[in-house]
Design a protein around this motif. Structure first.
Motif, PDB file in Angstrom:
ATOM      1  N   GLU A 202       0.863  -1.178   0.000  1.00  0.00           N
ATOM      2  CA  GLU A 202       0.000   0.000   0.000  1.00  0.00           C
ATOM      3  C   GLU A 202       0.899   1.227   0.000  1.00  0.00           C
ATOM      4  OE1 GLU A 202      -3.286   2.415   2.733  1.00  0.00           O
ATOM      5  OE2 GLU A 202      -2.757   0.344   3.238  1.00  0.00           O
TER       6      GLU A 202
ATOM      7  N   THR B 221       1.750   5.026   0.294  1.00  0.00           N
ATOM      8  CA  THR B 221       1.117   6.142   0.985  1.00  0.00           C
ATOM      9  C   THR B 221       1.768   7.486   0.666  1.00  0.00           C
ATOM     10  OG1 THR B 221       2.484   5.622   2.915  1.00  0.00           O
ATOM     11  CG2 THR B 221       0.257   4.739   2.894  1.00  0.00           C
TER      12      THR B 221
ATOM     13  N   LYS C 177      -3.848  -2.122   2.479  1.00  0.00           N
ATOM     14  CA  LYS C 177      -4.791  -2.149   1.364  1.00  0.00           C
ATOM     15  C   LYS C 177      -4.019  -1.977   0.061  1.00  0.00           C
ATOM     16  CE  LYS C 177      -8.557  -0.095   4.057  1.00  0.00           C
ATOM     17  NZ  LYS C 177      -9.534   1.046   4.133  1.00  0.00           N
ATOM     18  N   LYS C 178      -3.944  -3.008  -0.716  1.00  0.00           N
ATOM     19  CA  LYS C 178      -3.170  -2.974  -1.958  1.00  0.00           C
ATOM     20  C   LYS C 178      -3.675  -1.874  -2.886  1.00  0.00           C
ATOM     21  CE  LYS C 178      -1.848  -5.763  -5.965  1.00  0.00           C
ATOM     22  NZ  LYS C 178      -1.923  -7.096  -6.632  1.00  0.00           N
ATOM     23  N   ASN C 179      -2.766  -0.987  -3.310  1.00  0.00           N
ATOM     24  CA  ASN C 179      -3.149   0.063  -4.255  1.00  0.00           C
ATOM     25  C   ASN C 179      -2.120   0.248  -5.363  1.00  0.00           C
ATOM     26  OD1 ASN C 179      -1.058   1.281  -2.889  1.00  0.00           O
ATOM     27  ND2 ASN C 179      -2.226   3.100  -2.245  1.00  0.00           N
TER      28      ASN C 179
ATOM     29  N   TYR D 173       1.639   8.482  -8.249  1.00  0.00           N
ATOM     30  CA  TYR D 173       1.037   8.735  -6.949  1.00  0.00           C
ATOM     31  C   TYR D 173       1.248  10.211  -6.642  1.00  0.00           C
ATOM     32  CZ  TYR D 173      -0.683   7.600  -2.299  1.00  0.00           C
ATOM     33  OH  TYR D 173      -1.451   7.523  -1.161  1.00  0.00           O
TER      34      TYR D 173
END
Length: 388
Positions: A168, A170, A333-335, A347
Motif C-alpha cells: 500500500e 502512501t 490495502k493494496k493500491n 502517486y
C-alpha cells in the motif's frame, strides 16, 4: 540471488520535551563520510545518507550510533557532537579457513524459525532509488508505504510466489529524465523483483572458500566467502555476520563481478550487468525477539551500447530500503502493482510529508538535481510528481 527496526516518528513541537540534532558521521581513519549508519533509541530511528549526514528527533535523550563493522557508540543528545567519528571494529583472531562450514552455518539454519518470521507479517517501509548515467544523477525516487510479507526468509518448505508481497503506497516523490541522450529508457526494478533481490543467498557450498573471524569479544563471527574458479565468469565475495549467542545472521554483504557476460539485445541497443552489490542489516525486535530487515542496499552497474558498438555508457542504480513497525497492527490495502516498473508508478506528491521526513535525508547532490530538473516543461524528457 538478504530484517526489526524501531518506529520512526517526526514530531513538531509538543507538550513534552523533544530533542533534535543534525550531524555528520565520519570514518575516524580517513575522515570519509559513512552511509548507512543507524541512529536510534528505544523510540525512534534514522540513518545517514551518502554524505554521512542525518537528522534525528526523539522524546528520549539516549542515542545509539552503529554501523556494522564499526564500534557502537552510546550517548545522549547533550553529549553528541556535530561531527561523529566511528572506529572500525578490530577482529580478535586471524582469519581461519573453514573446511567444514556445517559447525557454524548449520547452527544458523537450525535456528531460522526461532530467529526470523517465516509467517506473514506487516511493516512500514521507505524505499529510495537513484539512477546515475555515466556518473551523473538522472533519476531520484522515494516511496513510502505499508508492506505485507508472506515470510522474511524462504526455506525448503516455502517457495517464492508473485503474491508474496502486498504493498500500500502512501507517499511518493520522483523526478528524473525519462530517456537518455541515446533515447534509451532504463527500466527500474519492481517491488517484487527488488524485495526478492534483498534476500541473502547461500554462499557456503563446495564452490566457495570460507573463513571465520571473531570480534566484539567473541559475540560475533564474520563468516567470509569467496567463490572458487569453478564458478565461471562470476566472482562472488562477501560475508555473513553471525551472532554467536543465538546463531542469528545479523548482516549480509556481497559483491559480484560478472566477467565476459554476453550482451542482451533490445531494439538497437545492447546491455549487460557487469557487477552488483548487496548489503542487508537485520535487527532484533525487543517486542517479538525476531529479526527483521532494518535496512538494505542494492547497487547494480549496467553497461550499454548499440549494435554497432559506436559508444559505451554506464548506468549505476542504487536502492536503499528501511523498515519500521515490523509486525505492526495495521491494515495493508493494496493500491499498486508489485510487478510494475517503480518509476512508472503514479502517486500524488504530499509536500508536507516530505518536508518533515527525516528517515533518510536527501544529499546535497540530490537537492541540486531536483532543483535543476523539477520545473522542466518538457514532459518527454522529465517525469516528476514534485510540485512547489
Amino acid at each position: 540471488m538478504k530484517f526489526s527496526l524501531l518506529p520512526l516518528l517526526f514530531f513538531t513541537l509538543c507538550s513534552y520535551s523533544q530533542h533534535s540534532i543534525s550531524a555528520i558521521v565520519l570514518d575516524s581513519a580517513d575522515n570519509s563520510p559513512l552511509e548507512f549508519v543507524g541512529i536510534y533509541n528505544s523510540k525512534d530511528h534514522t540513518m545517514t545518507n551518502a554524505d554521512g549526514r542525518f537528522q534525528f528527533s526523539s522524546s528520549s535523550d539516549s542515542i545509539i550510533i552503529y554501523r556494522v563493522g564499526y564500534d557502537k557508540q552510546i550517548t545522549t543528545f547533550q553529549k553528541v557532537k556535530d561531527t561523529i567519528y566511528l572506529n572500525k571494529s578490530v577482529l580478535e583472531l586471524n582469519e581461519v579457513t573453514v573446511t567444514n562450514e556445517r559447525t557454524l552455518w548449520q547452527k544458523v539454519g537450525d535456528s531460522v524459525r526461532s530467529n526470523y518470521p517465516t509467517y506473514p507479517y506487516k511493516e512500514k517501509f521507505l524505499l529510495r532509488g537513484v539512477l546515475r548515467y555515466n556518473g551523473k544523477i538522472t533519476r531520484i525516487q522515494d516511496l513510502q508505504g505499508k508492506l505485507e510479507r508472506r515470510t522474511l526468509l524462504y526455506t525448503k518448505e516455502i517457495d517464492p510466489d508473485k503474491k508474496d508481497f502486498i504493498v500500500e503506497l502512501t507517499n511518493m516523490r520522483k523526478v528524473g529524465l525519462v530517456r537518455d541522450e541515446n533515447d534509451v529508457y532504463f527500466i527500474f526494478q519492481s517491488f517484487y523483483g527488488l524485495f526478492m533481490d534483498l534476500i541473502p543467498v547461500n554462499a557456503t557450498g563446495d564452490d566457495f572458500i570460507l573463513s571465520e573471524a571473531i570480534f566484539d569479544n567473541g559475540k560475533k563471527v564474520n563468516l567470509n566467502f569467496q567463490s572458487k574458479p569453478s564458478i565461471e565468469n562470476e566472482n562472488f565475495s562477501g560475508h555473513y555476520t553471525i551472532n554467536t549467542e543465538n546463531n542469528a545472521m545479523e548482516h549480509f554483504k556481497m559483491h559480484v563481478a560478472l566477467e565476459n557476460k554476453p550482451f542482451s539485445e533490445n531494439a538497437n541497443t545492447k546491455y549487460r550487468t557487469i557487477s552488483y552489490d548487496k548489503e542487508i542489516i537485520l535487527s532484533k525486535s525487543s517486542k517479538t525477539n525476531k529479526y527483521y530487515i532494518s535496512s538494505a542496499k542494492y547497487d547494480v552497474r549496467v553497461e550499454q551500447t548499440d549494435k554497432q558498438n559506436s559508444y559505451t555508457s554506464y548506468y549505476d542504480v542504487s536502492f536503499i530500503l528501511t523498515t519500521s513497525d515490523n509486525e505492526g497492527d495495521f491494515e495493508v490495502k493494496k493500491n499498486v502493482s508489485t510487478s510494475k516498473d517503480l518509476f512508472k508508478i503514479n502517486y500524488p506528491y504530499d509536500q508536507s510529508y516530505w518536508n518533515s521526513q527525516n528517515q533518510l535525508l536527501l544529499t546535497n547532490e540530490m537537492l541540486d538535481f531536483i532543483e535543476k530538473v523539477k520545473d522542466s516543461s518538457n514532459e518527454f524528457k522529465v517525469r516528476s510528481n514534485i510540485k512547489n
